[in-house]
Design a protein around this motif. Structure first.
Motif, PDB file in Angstrom:
ATOM      1  N   LYS A 125       2.237  -0.484   4.812  1.00  0.00           N
ATOM      2  CA  LYS A 125       2.738   0.878   4.996  1.00  0.00           C
ATOM      3  C   LYS A 125       1.602   1.862   5.245  1.00  0.00           C
ATOM      4  N   THR A 126       1.740   2.677   6.281  1.00  0.00           N
ATOM      5  CA  THR A 126       0.877   3.831   6.517  1.00  0.00           C
ATOM      6  C   THR A 126       1.754   4.996   6.948  1.00  0.00           C
ATOM      7  N   VAL A 127       1.256   6.196   6.753  1.00  0.00           N
ATOM      8  CA  VAL A 127       1.973   7.408   7.161  1.00  0.00           C
ATOM      9  C   VAL A 127       0.987   8.321   7.888  1.00  0.00           C
ATOM     10  N   SER A 172      -3.908   7.275   8.341  1.00  0.00           N
ATOM     11  CA  SER A 172      -2.888   7.427   7.307  1.00  0.00           C
ATOM     12  C   SER A 172      -3.341   8.392   6.226  1.00  0.00           C
ATOM     13  N   GLN A 175      -1.364   6.491   0.248  1.00  0.00           N
ATOM     14  CA  GLN A 175      -0.104   5.861  -0.137  1.00  0.00           C
ATOM     15  C   GLN A 175      -0.299   5.033  -1.417  1.00  0.00           C
ATOM     16  N   GLU A 177       1.520   2.741  -2.499  1.00  0.00           N
ATOM     17  CA  GLU A 177       1.928   1.350  -2.268  1.00  0.00           C
ATOM     18  C   GLU A 177       0.752   0.417  -1.962  1.00  0.00           C
ATOM     19  N   TRP A 178      -0.431   0.967  -1.725  1.00  0.00           N
ATOM     20  CA  TRP A 178      -1.587   0.136  -1.412  1.00  0.00           C
ATOM     21  C   TRP A 178      -2.197  -0.526  -2.649  1.00  0.00           C
TER      22      TRP A 178
END
Length: 262
Positions: A125-127, A172, A175, A177-178
């Motif tokens: 996941k990245t944003v 990104s 996050q 989640e990393w």
């Protein structure tokens, strides 16, 4: 294993018969509008990874794929299927108005993985944050989102080959989640220009290092050119290196064309 860096988030990873290109984009300096990865390298590339569809990451992807016949791995939002054919956003198209076929494309959702030869590639996941760039006395601001080209297909990659893991986070913001990825090598951006930036700044990147717990860090996507602006996404890499090393983690500062072996 040998890693070469070509500014922005462009890398070549070579190990044995594998030569992985990450983000074969375009140098955006108006006095040197050229491919980040030299064309002399294109034919020997075995895998192409695209973190998102911005020009500095994606501009040359179709040309490298044509020269090398290498498979292309990207985020699912960069692709669509029409009449059974996988199409990706045209690297040099305007907005989302044109899509082109790639012979061997592998769009991934977050958490999905593909094994190509003896290389495993997992989507992380990245944003991508909003882009805000000064142009003369104006400031152009683009917010990623549905129907927008900026940051389209944003995804990071966890690459496993020859017993080592490499994580590349593209562009990104931070996050949670990393946590616990624990790669041998972490490539992450540090040039976020303050609030509402499109990537992490030095402070957030340090938090990411604490979360991820890599053995080595390579900072990227900072102090780069944007058309006539010589130094955009500025960051103090020496400060970042000192703070990373206080955590007991190795940090390698890489300039254009630099090579490290691990």
């Amino acid at each position: 294993m040998k890693i070469r860096h070509f500014l922005y988030n462009s890398f070549l990873i070579e190990s044995g018969k594998n030569k992985i290109a990450i983000d074969p984009g375009q140098n955006l300096w108006i006095f040197n509008l050229s491919s980040l990865i030299p064309e002399t390298e294109w034919k020997s590339i075995t895998h192409i990874l695209i973190t998102h569809g911005d020009p500095d990451h994606y501009w040359q992807a179709d040309r490298v794929a044509e020269a090398s016949n290498a498979p292309v791995v990207c985020g699912k939002e960069l692709a669509k299927v029409e009449n059974g054919e996988t199409l990706l956003v045209d690297p040099r198209g305007r907005g989302l108005t044109s899509w082109i076929p790639f012979k061997d494309a592998h769009p991934l959702d977050i958490g999905e993985a593909v094994i190509l030869g003896d290389v495993k590639i997992e989507a992380v996941k990245t944003v991508h944050g909003p882009i805000s760039v000064p142009i003369l006395w104006f400031r152009i601001r683009k917010q990623p989102g549905p129907g927008e080209r900026v940051g389209i297909g944003s995804v990071g990659f966890k690459i496993t080959l020859d017993g080592k893991t490499i994580v590349n986070l593209g562009d990104s913001i931070l996050q949670t989640e990393w946590a616990g990825l624990k790669p041998d090598i972490l490539m992450l951006p540090i040039g976020g220009p303050g609030d509402n930036a499109w990537t992490m700044d030095v402070s957030d990147a340090l938090e990411a290092v604490k979360l991820i717990a890599p053995k080595m860090v390579i900072p990227c996507h900072y102090n780069v050119a944007f058309f006539w602006i010589k130094n955009i996404a500025s960051a103090d890499d020496q400060l970042f290196k000192r703070e990373v090393e206080k955590l007991g983690v190795e940090c390698s500062i890489m300039r254009y064309g630099d090579v490290i072996e691990i």
